[in-house]
Write an enzyme that holds these catalytic residues in place. Structure first.
Site, PDB file in Angstrom:
ATOM      1  N   TRP A  54       0.851  -1.197   0.000  1.00 56.11           N
ATOM      2  CA  TRP A  54       0.000   0.000   0.000  1.00 56.11           C
ATOM      3  C   TRP A  54       0.886   1.247   0.000  1.00 56.11           C
ATOM      4  O   TRP A  54       1.883   1.324   0.722  1.00 56.11           O
ATOM      5  CB  TRP A  54      -0.873  -0.007   1.251  1.00 56.11           C
ATOM      6  CG  TRP A  54      -1.660   1.234   1.481  1.00 56.11           C
ATOM      7  CD1 TRP A  54      -2.579   1.796   0.646  1.00 56.11           C
ATOM      8  CD2 TRP A  54      -1.603   2.085   2.639  1.00 56.11           C
ATOM      9  NE1 TRP A  54      -3.111   2.936   1.213  1.00 56.11           N
ATOM     10  CE2 TRP A  54      -2.531   3.142   2.436  1.00 56.11           C
ATOM     11  CE3 TRP A  54      -0.875   2.048   3.823  1.00 56.11           C
ATOM     12  CZ2 TRP A  54      -2.733   4.151   3.369  1.00 56.11           C
ATOM     13  CZ3 TRP A  54      -1.080   3.056   4.758  1.00 56.11           C
ATOM     14  CH2 TRP A  54      -2.002   4.081   4.531  1.00 56.11           C
TER      15      TRP A  54
ATOM     16  N   GLN B  36       4.517   5.391  -4.841  1.00 56.32           N
ATOM     17  CA  GLN B  36       5.624   6.188  -4.326  1.00 56.32           C
ATOM     18  C   GLN B  36       6.974   5.784  -4.908  1.00 56.32           C
ATOM     19  O   GLN B  36       7.893   6.593  -4.946  1.00 56.32           O
ATOM     20  CB  GLN B  36       5.701   6.063  -2.802  1.00 56.32           C
ATOM     21  CG  GLN B  36       4.611   6.802  -2.049  1.00 56.32           C
ATOM     22  CD  GLN B  36       4.810   6.698  -0.551  1.00 56.32           C
ATOM     23  OE1 GLN B  36       5.529   5.832  -0.063  1.00 56.32           O
ATOM     24  NE2 GLN B  36       4.166   7.575   0.186  1.00 56.32           N
TER      25      GLN B  36
ATOM     26  N   TYR C   6      -5.137  -0.428  -4.469  1.00 56.42           N
ATOM     27  CA  TYR C   6      -3.838   0.219  -4.317  1.00 56.42           C
ATOM     28  C   TYR C   6      -3.326   0.662  -5.685  1.00 56.42           C
ATOM     29  O   TYR C   6      -3.186  -0.146  -6.609  1.00 56.42           O
ATOM     30  CB  TYR C   6      -2.827  -0.726  -3.669  1.00 56.42           C
ATOM     31  CG  TYR C   6      -3.140  -1.118  -2.238  1.00 56.42           C
ATOM     32  CD1 TYR C   6      -4.103  -0.450  -1.492  1.00 56.42           C
ATOM     33  CD2 TYR C   6      -2.473  -2.172  -1.632  1.00 56.42           C
ATOM     34  CE1 TYR C   6      -4.383  -0.814  -0.187  1.00 56.42           C
ATOM     35  CE2 TYR C   6      -2.747  -2.540  -0.314  1.00 56.42           C
ATOM     36  CZ  TYR C   6      -3.709  -1.864   0.398  1.00 56.42           C
ATOM     37  OH  TYR C   6      -3.999  -2.232   1.693  1.00 56.42           O
TER      38      TYR C   6
ATOM     39  N   TRP D 161      -2.015  -3.455  10.173  1.00 61.51           N
ATOM     40  CA  TRP D 161      -1.290  -2.552   9.286  1.00 61.51           C
ATOM     41  C   TRP D 161      -0.841  -1.309  10.059  1.00 61.51           C
ATOM     42  O   TRP D 161      -1.392  -0.991  11.097  1.00 61.51           O
ATOM     43  CB  TRP D 161      -2.125  -2.170   8.061  1.00 61.51           C
ATOM     44  CG  TRP D 161      -3.434  -1.487   8.270  1.00 61.51           C
ATOM     45  CD1 TRP D 161      -4.644  -2.080   8.483  1.00 61.51           C
ATOM     46  CD2 TRP D 161      -3.696  -0.080   8.225  1.00 61.51           C
ATOM     47  NE1 TRP D 161      -5.637  -1.137   8.588  1.00 61.51           N
ATOM     48  CE2 TRP D 161      -5.093   0.099   8.438  1.00 61.51           C
ATOM     49  CE3 TRP D 161      -2.893   1.055   8.037  1.00 61.51           C
ATOM     50  CZ2 TRP D 161      -5.687   1.366   8.460  1.00 61.51           C
ATOM     51  CZ3 TRP D 161      -3.490   2.310   8.061  1.00 61.51           C
ATOM     52  CH2 TRP D 161      -4.871   2.455   8.261  1.00 61.51           C
TER      53      TRP D 161
ATOM     54  N   PRO E 136       2.070  -0.775  11.816  1.00 56.53           N
ATOM     55  CA  PRO E 136       2.598  -1.003  13.166  1.00 56.53           C
ATOM     56  C   PRO E 136       3.573   0.071  13.621  1.00 56.53           C
ATOM     57  O   PRO E 136       3.803   0.228  14.819  1.00 56.53           O
ATOM     58  CB  PRO E 136       3.288  -2.369  13.048  1.00 56.53           C
ATOM     59  CG  PRO E 136       3.640  -2.496  11.602  1.00 56.53           C
ATOM     60  CD  PRO E 136       2.509  -1.827  10.863  1.00 56.53           C
TER      61      PRO E 136
ATOM     62  N   ALA F  26       2.961   3.257  12.840  1.00 58.78           N
ATOM     63  CA  ALA F  26       2.156   4.480  12.778  1.00 58.78           C
ATOM     64  C   ALA F  26       2.601   5.400  11.641  1.00 58.78           C
ATOM     65  O   ALA F  26       2.936   6.566  11.854  1.00 58.78           O
ATOM     66  CB  ALA F  26       2.182   5.216  14.113  1.00 58.78           C
TER      67      ALA F  26
ATOM     68  N   LYS G  98      11.917   9.333  13.312  1.00 55.75           N
ATOM     69  CA  LYS G  98      12.531  10.285  12.375  1.00 55.75           C
ATOM     70  C   LYS G  98      11.849  11.647  12.376  1.00 55.75           C
ATOM     71  O   LYS G  98      12.402  12.622  11.860  1.00 55.75           O
ATOM     72  CB  LYS G  98      12.541   9.701  10.969  1.00 55.75           C
ATOM     73  CG  LYS G  98      11.175   9.479  10.344  1.00 55.75           C
ATOM     74  CD  LYS G  98      11.335   8.811   8.974  1.00 55.75           C
ATOM     75  CE  LYS G  98       9.989   8.447   8.360  1.00 55.75           C
ATOM     76  NZ  LYS G  98      10.164   7.726   7.085  1.00 55.75           N
TER      77      LYS G  98
ATOM     78  N   GLY H  10       5.634  -1.940   5.150  1.00 59.17           N
ATOM     79  CA  GLY H  10       5.839  -1.450   3.801  1.00 59.17           C
ATOM     80  C   GLY H  10       7.265  -0.950   3.690  1.00 59.17           C
ATOM     81  O   GLY H  10       7.966  -0.806   4.693  1.00 59.17           O
TER      82      GLY H  10
ATOM     83  N   GLN I  77      15.022  -1.071   4.360  1.00 59.64           N
ATOM     84  CA  GLN I  77      13.964  -0.943   5.363  1.00 59.64           C
ATOM     85  C   GLN I  77      13.372  -2.313   5.687  1.00 59.64           C
ATOM     86  O   GLN I  77      13.055  -2.606   6.842  1.00 59.64           O
ATOM     87  CB  GLN I  77      12.865  -0.002   4.853  1.00 59.64           C
ATOM     88  CG  GLN I  77      13.296   1.450   4.742  1.00 59.64           C
ATOM     89  CD  GLN I  77      12.222   2.307   4.095  1.00 59.64           C
ATOM     90  OE1 GLN I  77      11.584   1.908   3.122  1.00 59.64           O
ATOM     91  NE2 GLN I  77      12.016   3.491   4.639  1.00 59.64           N
TER      92      GLN I  77
END
Length: 334
Positions: free
Chosen positions: A21, A27, A54, A205, A207, A209, A216, A285, A291
């Site tokens: 998503w 993106q 999506y 989804w 987790p 936030a 960051k 994601g 990441q």
């Protein structure tokens, strides 16, 4: 990578799930999206979550291409139906029999697969009788196009009613996909106890936030370049409710806890949601492969009661806990 049973079923999924998503076909470029999927596979992730809505169907295409050539039996593929797709005509949304039947076939074409492991109602449809929706899902399962049924952002009463109808129709409703994190705990009072009773797992989804729990974003500072808070394609709208200085200050207060455990803040956040015994998996994601590599290190981490108590003490009354907020305003499309 640890694996957990999904609901009261025999299906095992990776406790870290890769979701696309707001990333694939949106993106990030396709080459980078494929690199992220490769990193997920190399890290032991076997479960992938997407949805027809999506990037207006394009995300399923990218995921299907990225997984081409992988052994299908080694993967668990989840997708969803409800939100508008395609030209967004009058029947291109919701959970009517027509939309579900047409959507599952279209999703399978885009994914280049014969079936999905889990087909999920992306929201509750107030405009369609639940009996019609569940009969359509039963037809999808009995035709072999999906193995199990799940829902997303349904409240406790809706889950109970759907679960009962599923049993009567000879299919298994085994999961709910809600937003859940240290900062957003609205499912804890009603959804989780009901789900435990019924044998339904949470696949959560956000987790971290929407990135807030990575640390960051700092109080009084501009959001970093390239961050979700600066994304004009939709990410900024989702994250803005957390961009208050008291929230950001509380998140910074979690850093010593993560450091004591040898974790990053993001890994602590993912491990925290996985510490809930009703959570079968946490969806992550990524816009960069590294990441994925970092976040999967939360798999297998155990947080004892003292650690969770320290987290609660730091966050105080910051987390949202109102069960009424389980219902998303986006559910009402009628």
């Amino acid at each position: 990578m640890e694996h957990r049973h999904l609901g009261r079923s025999g299906l095992k999924i990776s406790e870290i799930i890769y979701g696309n998503w707001l990333t694939h076909a949106s993106q990030v470029e396709d080459d980078r999206a494929r690199a992220c999927v490769r990193a997920a596979l190399d890290s032991g992730i076997s479960t992938f979550d997407t949805a027809d809505t999506y990037a207006n169907t394009a995300a399923e295409v990218v995921l299907g291409e990225a997984l081409k050539g992988e052994r299908r039996e080694s993967l668990e593929i989840f997708t969803k139906v409800y939100f508008p797709t395609g030209p967004q005509g009058h029947n291109d949304t919701g959970l009517s029999r027509k939309h579900i039947r047409e959507s599952i076939d279209a999703s399978l074409r885009r994914l280049q697969m014969d079936y999905v492991d889990l087909y999920q109602a992306h929201r509750y449809d107030y405009a369609t009788p639940l009996e019609e929706t569940m009969q359509a899902f039963a037809d999808v399962v009995h035709s072999g196009k999906a193995l199990y049924i799940g829902v997303s952002e349904w409240n406790a009463d809706q889950i109970r009613a759907g679960h009962q109808l599923a049993r009567e129709l000879g299919i298994q409703l085994i999961s709910n996909q809600p937003q859940y994190s240290m900062l957003w705990r609205v499912i804890e009072e009603r959804v989780v106890p009901t789900s435990r009773e019924l044998g339904v797992s949470q696949i959560v989804w956000s987790p971290v936030a929407q990135g807030i729990l990575t640390g960051k974003y700092t109080p009084g500072a501009e959001a970093p370049e390239g961050s979700r808070a600066r994304d004009e394609k939709g990410g900024a709208d989702m994250i803005k409710r957390f961009l208050d200085d008291p929230v950001l200050e509380a998140v910074q207060g979690l850093a010593p806890i993560a450091e004591d455990l040898g974790l990053t803040l993001a890994q602590l956040a993912v491990a925290w949601v996985l510490s809930n015994d009703n959570v079968a998996g946490a969806i992550i994601g990524a816009s960069r492969p590294e990441q994925v590599t970092e976040n999967v290190k939360a798999s297998g981490v155990t947080l004892d009661a003292d650690v969770k108590a320290r987290i609660d003490e730091v966050l105080g009354d910051i987390p949202e806990t109102d069960p009424a907020k389980t219902v998303s305003p986006a559910q009402r499309l009628a």
